[in-house]
Scaffold this motif. Structure first.
Motif, mmCIF file in Angstrom:
data_model
loop_
_atom_site.group_PDB
_atom_site.id
_atom_site.type_symbol
_atom_site.label_atom_id
_atom_site.label_comp_id
_atom_site.label_asym_id
_atom_site.label_seq_id
_atom_site.Cartn_x
_atom_site.Cartn_y
_atom_site.Cartn_z
ATOM 1 N N LEU A 56 0.837 -1.204 0.000
ATOM 2 C CA LEU A 56 0.000 0.000 0.000
ATOM 3 C C LEU A 56 0.873 1.257 0.000
ATOM 4 O O LEU A 56 1.855 1.336 0.737
ATOM 5 C CB LEU A 56 -0.899 -0.011 1.239
ATOM 6 C CG LEU A 56 -2.137 -0.891 1.062
ATOM 7 C CD1 LEU A 56 -2.593 -1.454 2.387
ATOM 8 C CD2 LEU A 56 -3.244 -0.083 0.401
ATOM 9 N N HIS A 57 0.472 2.219 -0.814
ATOM 10 C CA HIS A 57 1.268 3.448 -0.927
ATOM 11 C C HIS A 57 0.433 4.529 -1.590
ATOM 12 O O HIS A 57 -0.645 4.267 -2.131
ATOM 13 C CB HIS A 57 2.526 3.187 -1.763
ATOM 14 C CG HIS A 57 2.225 2.852 -3.198
ATOM 15 N ND1 HIS A 57 1.755 1.613 -3.585
ATOM 16 C CD2 HIS A 57 2.280 3.593 -4.329
ATOM 17 C CE1 HIS A 57 1.558 1.608 -4.893
ATOM 18 N NE2 HIS A 57 1.859 2.806 -5.366
ATOM 19 N N ILE A 58 0.954 5.739 -1.541
ATOM 20 C CA ILE A 58 0.484 6.799 -2.436
ATOM 21 C C ILE A 58 1.627 7.064 -3.416
ATOM 22 O O ILE A 58 2.789 6.813 -3.089
ATOM 23 C CB ILE A 58 0.154 8.096 -1.657
ATOM 24 C CG1 ILE A 58 1.316 8.440 -0.723
ATOM 25 C CG2 ILE A 58 -1.146 8.000 -0.888
ATOM 26 C CD1 ILE A 58 1.480 9.877 -0.514
ATOM 27 N N ASP A 59 1.315 7.542 -4.614
ATOM 28 C CA ASP A 59 2.370 7.783 -5.593
ATOM 29 C C ASP A 59 3.114 9.074 -5.266
ATOM 30 O O ASP A 59 2.493 10.083 -4.917
ATOM 31 C CB ASP A 59 1.776 7.887 -7.001
ATOM 32 C CG ASP A 59 1.324 6.529 -7.522
ATOM 33 O OD1 ASP A 59 1.679 5.511 -6.902
ATOM 34 O OD2 ASP A 59 0.610 6.504 -8.537
ATOM 35 N N ALA A 60 4.406 9.016 -5.411
ATOM 36 C CA ALA A 60 5.227 10.212 -5.164
ATOM 37 C C ALA A 60 6.536 10.077 -5.918
ATOM 38 O O ALA A 60 7.170 9.029 -5.886
ATOM 39 C CB ALA A 60 5.513 10.362 -3.677
ATOM 40 N N LEU B 162 -2.858 12.061 -11.770
ATOM 41 C CA LEU B 162 -4.114 11.393 -12.123
ATOM 42 C C LEU B 162 -3.793 10.205 -13.016
ATOM 43 O O LEU B 162 -3.040 10.336 -13.983
ATOM 44 C CB LEU B 162 -5.030 12.361 -12.880
ATOM 45 C CG LEU B 162 -6.353 11.759 -13.385
ATOM 46 C CD1 LEU B 162 -7.281 11.409 -12.221
ATOM 47 C CD2 LEU B 162 -7.059 12.735 -14.331
ATOM 48 N N ARG B 163 -4.380 9.042 -12.691
ATOM 49 C CA ARG B 163 -4.103 7.859 -13.511
ATOM 50 C C ARG B 163 -5.399 7.192 -13.964
ATOM 51 O O ARG B 163 -6.348 7.084 -13.184
ATOM 52 C CB ARG B 163 -3.236 6.876 -12.731
ATOM 53 C CG ARG B 163 -1.884 7.470 -12.440
ATOM 54 C CD ARG B 163 -0.975 6.494 -11.760
ATOM 55 N NE ARG B 163 0.259 6.384 -12.518
ATOM 56 C CZ ARG B 163 1.292 5.652 -12.174
ATOM 57 N NH1 ARG B 163 1.247 4.911 -11.102
ATOM 58 N NH2 ARG B 163 2.374 5.633 -12.891
ATOM 59 N N PHE B 164 -5.389 6.771 -15.224
ATOM 60 C CA PHE B 164 -6.539 6.090 -15.820
ATOM 61 C C PHE B 164 -6.105 4.664 -16.168
ATOM 62 O O PHE B 164 -5.146 4.451 -16.909
ATOM 63 C CB PHE B 164 -7.005 6.838 -17.081
ATOM 64 C CG PHE B 164 -8.333 6.354 -17.581
ATOM 65 C CD1 PHE B 164 -9.494 7.017 -17.229
ATOM 66 C CD2 PHE B 164 -8.422 5.229 -18.388
ATOM 67 C CE1 PHE B 164 -10.735 6.562 -17.678
ATOM 68 C CE2 PHE B 164 -9.652 4.764 -18.827
ATOM 69 C CZ PHE B 164 -10.812 5.439 -18.470
ATOM 70 N N SER C 138 -4.604 5.957 -1.278
ATOM 71 C CA SER C 138 -3.648 4.865 -1.101
ATOM 72 C C SER C 138 -4.119 3.659 -1.902
ATOM 73 O O SER C 138 -5.326 3.425 -2.057
ATOM 74 C CB SER C 138 -3.494 4.520 0.377
ATOM 75 O OG SER C 138 -4.709 4.031 0.905
ATOM 76 N N HIS C 139 -3.169 2.898 -2.414
ATOM 77 C CA HIS C 139 -3.530 1.772 -3.261
ATOM 78 C C HIS C 139 -2.411 0.744 -3.274
ATOM 79 O O HIS C 139 -1.238 1.073 -3.062
ATOM 80 C CB HIS C 139 -3.833 2.248 -4.690
ATOM 81 C CG HIS C 139 -2.713 3.026 -5.316
ATOM 82 N ND1 HIS C 139 -2.447 4.339 -4.991
ATOM 83 C CD2 HIS C 139 -1.763 2.674 -6.216
ATOM 84 C CE1 HIS C 139 -1.406 4.772 -5.673
ATOM 85 N NE2 HIS C 139 -0.952 3.770 -6.421
ATOM 86 N N ALA C 140 -2.802 -0.493 -3.520
ATOM 87 C CA ALA C 140 -1.857 -1.580 -3.771
ATOM 88 C C ALA C 140 -2.530 -2.478 -4.786
ATOM 89 O O ALA C 140 -3.748 -2.671 -4.741
ATOM 90 C CB ALA C 140 -1.589 -2.365 -2.491
HETATM 91 FE FE LIG Z 1 1.073 3.511 -7.265
#
Ligand SMILES: [Fe+2]
Length: 305
Positions: free
Chosen positions: A134-138, A150-152, A264-266
């Protein structure tokens, strides 16, 4: 945080600004069926068949700024076909987003269009590169200085769901974990110093000639986000806790979009996804206070040196 679902019918009835607001509040905007044409059946089959054995990096990516395809081994004919497929798909994503989230579109920057050819479950990437944690993008695109990521996504696996987990938004997670992540108690400025501004301007100028040099850029905001990203991936306690934990399945040929710098996403499992990344100016956001920059300004501070 939530997943908000749109069929073609409910999309047609959405109010102006509705989808942008969901995104800015950290929701995943989900389409059970991708709402526009995908690459042809032959092109999808080509990506699924050819790319797994030709992967040279984490993903196969087309970089719009430089026109370079990275991550794929093979002849120039193969590379040209992959680039054409990814460019064509990106044009349709952009056209769709321009219609459904027009407020977020002005001056945005299409960053990369990627194809993810390998099974994510058990992939065993180094922790800071792993999609399974799990993370946020950075920091993946150099400094954003507070602009949004932003991701599609489209699941182009004809049989297998793509499965995600989340534990909520940056607004929910940062206040809870800032101290553990090494953020000082006293709030200090997120504004870059004068030498840093000069450095960023120089990198920016260089990036016009050598696009990859943008990765050299940095800012107090980006360092703070990178620190929190690394804390999330490094903390076994954080990864194992079920506080706020939710899972989402994305079936074959579904699509979804989300501000990945915020939510947050994994990726727990899944193979074969198209991912288009846009850097959206923070000034396009209506709810700055919900953006990571707004949260850092109100709650936190840049990391201790
Ligand atoms: Fe990511």
């Amino acid at each position: 945080m939530a997943r908000v679902s749109y069929t073609l019918e409910s999309l047609a009835n959405a109010k102006p600004g509705e989808l942008s607001e969901h995104l800015e509040r950290g929701s995943i905007v989900y389409f059970p069926r991708c709402p526009f044409n995908l690459p042809s059946v032959e092109d999808l089959e080509f990506l699924r068949r050819e790319m797994p054995g030709r992967l040279a990096r984490k993903n196969v990516s087309y970089h719009h700024e430089s026109g370079i395809l990275s991550g794929a081994r093979g002849s120039s004919t193969i590379a040209a076909r992959v680039a054409e497929i990814l460019r064509g798909h990106n044009a349709r994503v952009k056209d769709f987003l321009g219609r459904v989230i027009p407020r977020l579109a002005p001056n945005w920057e299409p960053a990369t269009s990627s194809f993810r050819p390998l099974e994510e479950k058990g992939r065993g990437l180094a922790s800071h590169a792993s999609n399974e944690l799990l993370h946020i993008d950075a920091g993946a695109y150099g400094a954003t200085h507070g602009d949004r990521i932003l991701r599609f996504f489209v699941n182009i696996n004809p049989e297998q769901d793509r499965v995600w987990a989340s534990k909520g938004t940056f607004a929910e997670l940062f206040p809870k974990h800032a101290a553990e992540a090494g953020f000082a108690e006293a709030r200090t400025s997120l504004s870059p110093s004068l030498p840093e501004k000069i450095y960023s301007a120089a990198v920016h100028a260089l990036a016009r000639a050598i696009p990859t040099s943008r990765l050299l850029d940095t800012s107090p905001y980006d360092r703070a986000m990178r620190r929190f990203h690394n804390f999330m991936k490094d903390s076994i306690l954080f990864q194992q806790s079920r506080d706020g934990y939710v899972e989402f399945s994305f079936p074959p040929y579904s699509a979804w979009m989300v501000f990945t710098d915020m939510t947050s996403h994994a990726c727990l499992e899944g193979r074969f996804a198209l991912v288009d990344t846009f850097i959206v100016p923070l000034t396009n956001c209506r709810f700055r206070e919900l953006a990571p920059m707004g949260i850092l300004e109100s709650v936190g501070s840049p990391p201790r040196p």
